[in-house]
Design an enzyme around this catalytic site. Structure first.
Site, PDB file in Angstrom:
ATOM      1  CG  HIS A 147      28.804  40.909  36.335  1.00  0.00           C
ATOM      2  ND1 HIS A 147      28.793  39.606  36.764  1.00  0.00           N
ATOM      3  CD2 HIS A 147      27.614  41.573  36.691  1.00  0.00           C
ATOM      4  CE1 HIS A 147      28.034  39.549  37.931  1.00  0.00           C
ATOM      5  NE2 HIS A 147      27.142  40.765  37.571  1.00  0.00           N
ATOM      6  CE  LYS A 149      30.384  41.803  40.341  1.00  0.00           C
ATOM      7  NZ  LYS A 149      30.083  40.585  40.001  1.00  0.00           N
ATOM      8  CG  ASP A 154      49.989  52.473  44.310  1.00  0.00           C
ATOM      9  OD1 ASP A 154      49.611  53.484  43.545  1.00  0.00           O
ATOM     10  OD2 ASP A 154      49.941  52.714  45.451  1.00  0.00           O
TER      11      ASP A 154
END
Length: 200
Positions: A147, A149, A154
């Site tokens: 779940h 996100k 970089d």
């Protein structure tokens, strides 16, 4: 009395075996998943503390929906990537973000993605489009759902929040996105990404 106790034990064992076989018959993976979940639960979570005064010196940006616009906000950050992008996603169906990731790959940025297994069957998932673009896309096989996100850019910038990388998150849902530019924080998120990748 001893005979009655033995009989009770035999009945109890038979009952327990019956229940276990019944569960196994309906779901052969039940006990494997249970063991995996217990092993995950028993391992202590990796908690890292940050001095808030140090984080306050970092550059922090936010975006909220509604109104729509966070997808473009995220895609713009991807467009600025120079070296690497590591992503963890539950939902991955947004065309603009997908295009930004593919463009990053084409200009030489290392793009690595971990998705929830639901993307294997989701009609609108961009999984196969990303793979066709030669992007390394893996499936996080955690017993529950993957779940996260998260996008790490970089090794110095973290994009996270409630925002799934879907059109619904941008145009229909109430969501939030936060971008923090902090190398130490980014390394912590990257280490978690690498741990999830290694476990799969």
């Amino acid at each position: 009395m001893k005979r009655k106790n033995n009989k009770f034990i035999e009945i109890s064992i038979a009952f327990i075996l019956g229940v276990a076989l019944g569960i196994y018959g309906q779901n052969p993976d039940y006990f494997t998943n249970l063991i995996n979940q217990k092993s995950l639960a028993s391992s202590a979570p990796k908690i890292k503390h940050y001095n808030i005064s140090e984080l306050l010196r970092s550059k922090v940006s936010t975006c909220f929906t509604p109104p729509a616009g966070c997808t473009k906000f995220i895609a713009n950050q991807i467009d600025r990537a120079e070296e690497s992008i590591y992503m963890q996603a539950y939902g991955m169906s947004d065309a603009l973000i997908t295009t930004a990731l593919i463009n990053a790959q084409m200009r030489g940025v290392k793009v690595r993605i971990l998705l929830d297994r639901s993307n294997l069957k989701q009609k609108f998932s961009k999984l196969h489009e990303l793979q066709r673009a030669k992007i390394d896309v893996g499936i996080d096989k955690v017993p529950g759902i993957a779940h996260n996100k998260v996008i790490i850019i970089d090794r110095k910038k973290v994009i996270t929040g409630s925002f799934n990388f879907t059109a619904a998150a941008d145009k229909r849902n109430a969501e939030n996105v936060i971008i923090i530019e902090d190398r130490e924080l980014a390394e912590s998120y990257l280490q978690n990404w690498l741990n999830r990748k290694a476990s799969n």
